[in-house]
Write a protein that holds these residues in place. Sequence first.
Motif, mmCIF file in Angstrom:
data_model
loop_
_atom_site.group_PDB
_atom_site.id
_atom_site.type_symbol
_atom_site.label_atom_id
_atom_site.label_comp_id
_atom_site.label_asym_id
_atom_site.label_seq_id
_atom_site.Cartn_x
_atom_site.Cartn_y
_atom_site.Cartn_z
ATOM 1 N N GLU A 378 -1.720 -3.786 13.859
ATOM 2 C CA GLU A 378 -0.956 -4.953 13.424
ATOM 3 C C GLU A 378 -0.291 -4.597 12.091
ATOM 4 O O GLU A 378 -0.952 -4.602 11.045
ATOM 5 C CB GLU A 378 -1.873 -6.170 13.283
ATOM 6 N N GLU A 380 3.374 -4.774 9.494
ATOM 7 C CA GLU A 380 4.657 -5.403 9.156
ATOM 8 C C GLU A 380 5.678 -4.290 8.933
ATOM 9 O O GLU A 380 5.558 -3.506 7.990
ATOM 10 C CB GLU A 380 4.510 -6.268 7.911
ATOM 11 N N ARG A 393 0.398 -2.569 4.174
ATOM 12 C CA ARG A 393 -0.808 -3.375 4.312
ATOM 13 C C ARG A 393 -1.542 -2.986 5.617
ATOM 14 O O ARG A 393 -0.978 -3.097 6.704
ATOM 15 C CB ARG A 393 -0.458 -4.856 4.339
ATOM 16 N N ARG A 395 -4.501 -3.611 8.260
ATOM 17 C CA ARG A 395 -5.422 -4.622 8.781
ATOM 18 C C ARG A 395 -6.424 -3.970 9.735
ATOM 19 O O ARG A 395 -6.047 -3.109 10.531
ATOM 20 C CB ARG A 395 -4.670 -5.731 9.517
ATOM 21 N N LYS A 396 -7.654 -4.392 9.655
ATOM 22 C CA LYS A 396 -8.709 -3.833 10.504
ATOM 23 C C LYS A 396 -8.511 -4.282 11.953
ATOM 24 O O LYS A 396 -8.278 -5.465 12.227
ATOM 25 C CB LYS A 396 -10.091 -4.276 10.013
ATOM 26 N N LYS A 398 -9.600 -4.914 15.990
ATOM 27 C CA LYS A 398 -10.777 -5.398 16.718
ATOM 28 C C LYS A 398 -11.229 -4.351 17.740
ATOM 29 O O LYS A 398 -10.399 -3.690 18.373
ATOM 30 C CB LYS A 398 -10.462 -6.716 17.431
ATOM 31 N N TYR A 407 -8.584 5.429 10.812
ATOM 32 C CA TYR A 407 -7.182 5.049 10.685
ATOM 33 C C TYR A 407 -6.461 6.192 9.971
ATOM 34 O O TYR A 407 -6.953 6.714 8.957
ATOM 35 C CB TYR A 407 -7.027 3.764 9.873
ATOM 36 N N ASP A 452 -12.864 -6.046 5.985
ATOM 37 C CA ASP A 452 -12.606 -6.921 7.124
ATOM 38 C C ASP A 452 -11.282 -7.668 6.997
ATOM 39 O O ASP A 452 -10.676 -8.017 8.012
ATOM 40 C CB ASP A 452 -13.753 -7.927 7.282
ATOM 41 N N ASP A 453 -10.830 -7.941 5.756
ATOM 42 C CA ASP A 453 -9.577 -8.689 5.615
ATOM 43 C C ASP A 453 -8.369 -7.742 5.721
ATOM 44 O O ASP A 453 -7.696 -7.686 6.722
ATOM 45 C CB ASP A 453 -9.567 -9.486 4.314
ATOM 46 N N ALA A 454 -8.132 -6.964 4.658
ATOM 47 C CA ALA A 454 -7.017 -6.019 4.681
ATOM 48 C C ALA A 454 -7.073 -5.180 3.408
ATOM 49 O O ALA A 454 -7.812 -5.488 2.465
ATOM 50 C CB ALA A 454 -5.675 -6.735 4.794
ATOM 51 N N GLU A 456 -4.311 -2.357 0.929
ATOM 52 C CA GLU A 456 -2.958 -1.832 0.751
ATOM 53 C C GLU A 456 -3.010 -0.339 0.477
ATOM 54 O O GLU A 456 -3.910 0.146 -0.227
ATOM 55 C CB GLU A 456 -2.262 -2.559 -0.394
#
Length: 551
Positions: A378, A380, A393, A395-396, A398, A407, A452-454, A456
């Motif tokens: 996910e 941008e 940014r 994002r982890k 699922k 990653y 867990d959130d994100a 940079e």
Amino acid sequence: MDGYLLRNGSEPFHPTIDATSCTEINCGNPPEMRHAILVENHSSRLGGVAHYICQEGFESPGGKITSVCTEKGTWRESTLTCTEILTKINDVSVFNDTCVRWQMNSERINSKIVYVISVKGQRLDAIESVHEETVKLTTDSRTPEVCLALYPGTNYTVHISIAPPRRSVPAVIGFQTAEDDILEDDGMFNISIFNETCLKLNRHSRKIGSEYMYQFTVLGQRWYLDNFSHATSFNFTTRERVPVVCLNLYPTTDYTVNVSLLRSPKPHSVQITIATPPAVKQTISNISGFNETCLRWNIIKKVDMEEMYLFHIWGQRWYQKEFVREMTFNISTSSQDPEVCLELHPGTNYNVSLRALSSEFPVVISLTTQITEPPLPEVEFFMVHRGPLPRLRLRKAKEKNGPISSYQVLVLPLALQSAFSCDSEGASSFFSNTSDADGYVAAELLAKDVPDDAMEIPIGDRLYYGHYYNAPLKTGKDYCIILRITSEWNKVRRHSCAVWAQVKGKITFCLQMLSFFLLCSIKFILMRSVFKIVTGDQNPIHTTLSKKLHS
């Protein structure tokens, strides 16, 4: 002192010195009594009393049995013992020509008793015995009775006793059954079931030697199978007055059996129902998995007979403790070699329980599904033209299709974007390449290190992420920045990728930082000038600004 025992001895290091001590009397555990049970709480101290009761089938004619703890520290055993109750069978009598009843004298036995009735019959005009049979009767009645299948016009001796391990005084009675001419053949009979699928036909007529024909009509159905039906019919001819017929029935089936007496002055039919239990023997064999989520097996049954199978499936993942999947369903098929493909999640360990409803026991097989590609990152997307590259940014992802391992941020020449394969393992670190014409890995983060959130990631900050150096982008070159997610389990690796940014004519990281500080300085000068005007400082804003810019 009462309850204590005086003991003499000598000191271990001074044998010439006598020592005495008082110890409390304790007799220990009471002794065991033959055919008796120790009851109630007992004391092992002086004067303690242990009480016993006789086991069932035994009695103590002399009274209660006790043992007493004595001053010697031992138990004094009772002289009374439990003796076996000898059951007497009294008042044996005959009624209704073939029935026998008797009385039992013991009042101390409350459980059911198994009686053994031995029958021996001899015709008046025959030398040898024409009828010998042994019948068992289980009952708790004090006046048991049993009706026997006896021949007419026959002298019988009936011997009644109690089956071991109990003992009894047996009883014997002799009598003669009535002749044929006073008994009418009314065509009546009844049916009893034994051994689950066998029938015993008991004719009311006492005529001996006559031949009878019975017609059996059998229909079986299974409540869980609409298309299942088992029907058969046959005739059975016999001279026996109590014939036995065992039927070949399928397990887990509800049967209706109709029996008709043919060629009788008074035709008669009896209908009974039989519900057969599941087969004790396993009917499923050679179960195996194929294509990762499919099962095949063999079934031991008659050809073209439909069967229902019950599936119970549990799925778990070691890397995702909250993941639990359970499903239950059934299928029906008449195939001898059924196959079924299951809807299973990837990257999961499964236990599959399979049971044919005609069998009592299931078979269990384990299946492990391989991982598939992780979810797409996910991101941008950014398109940068000669400007500073914003922080990317991360994002982890699922863990839907397997455990996430890492990653990676890959930097490629923009011209290679269309030819890039996400599964390619060729990308190396920045310093491993003589040039960046083939691209490189700028950063690698383990899944456990991603919040867990994100988080940079600035591109080109000259730091190491894992084993990879995040090199600044070169000025004037076009780049494609890709985020790759890797999932690895059971020696299988899967990847998913997404283009994070396209950079054209990129300025260097140093120029980015210089531009950033320049903008901050301009903001500071403007705020300083506004402050001087408010406080009365007469220096013009443009003069201060020009000096700062010049410096």
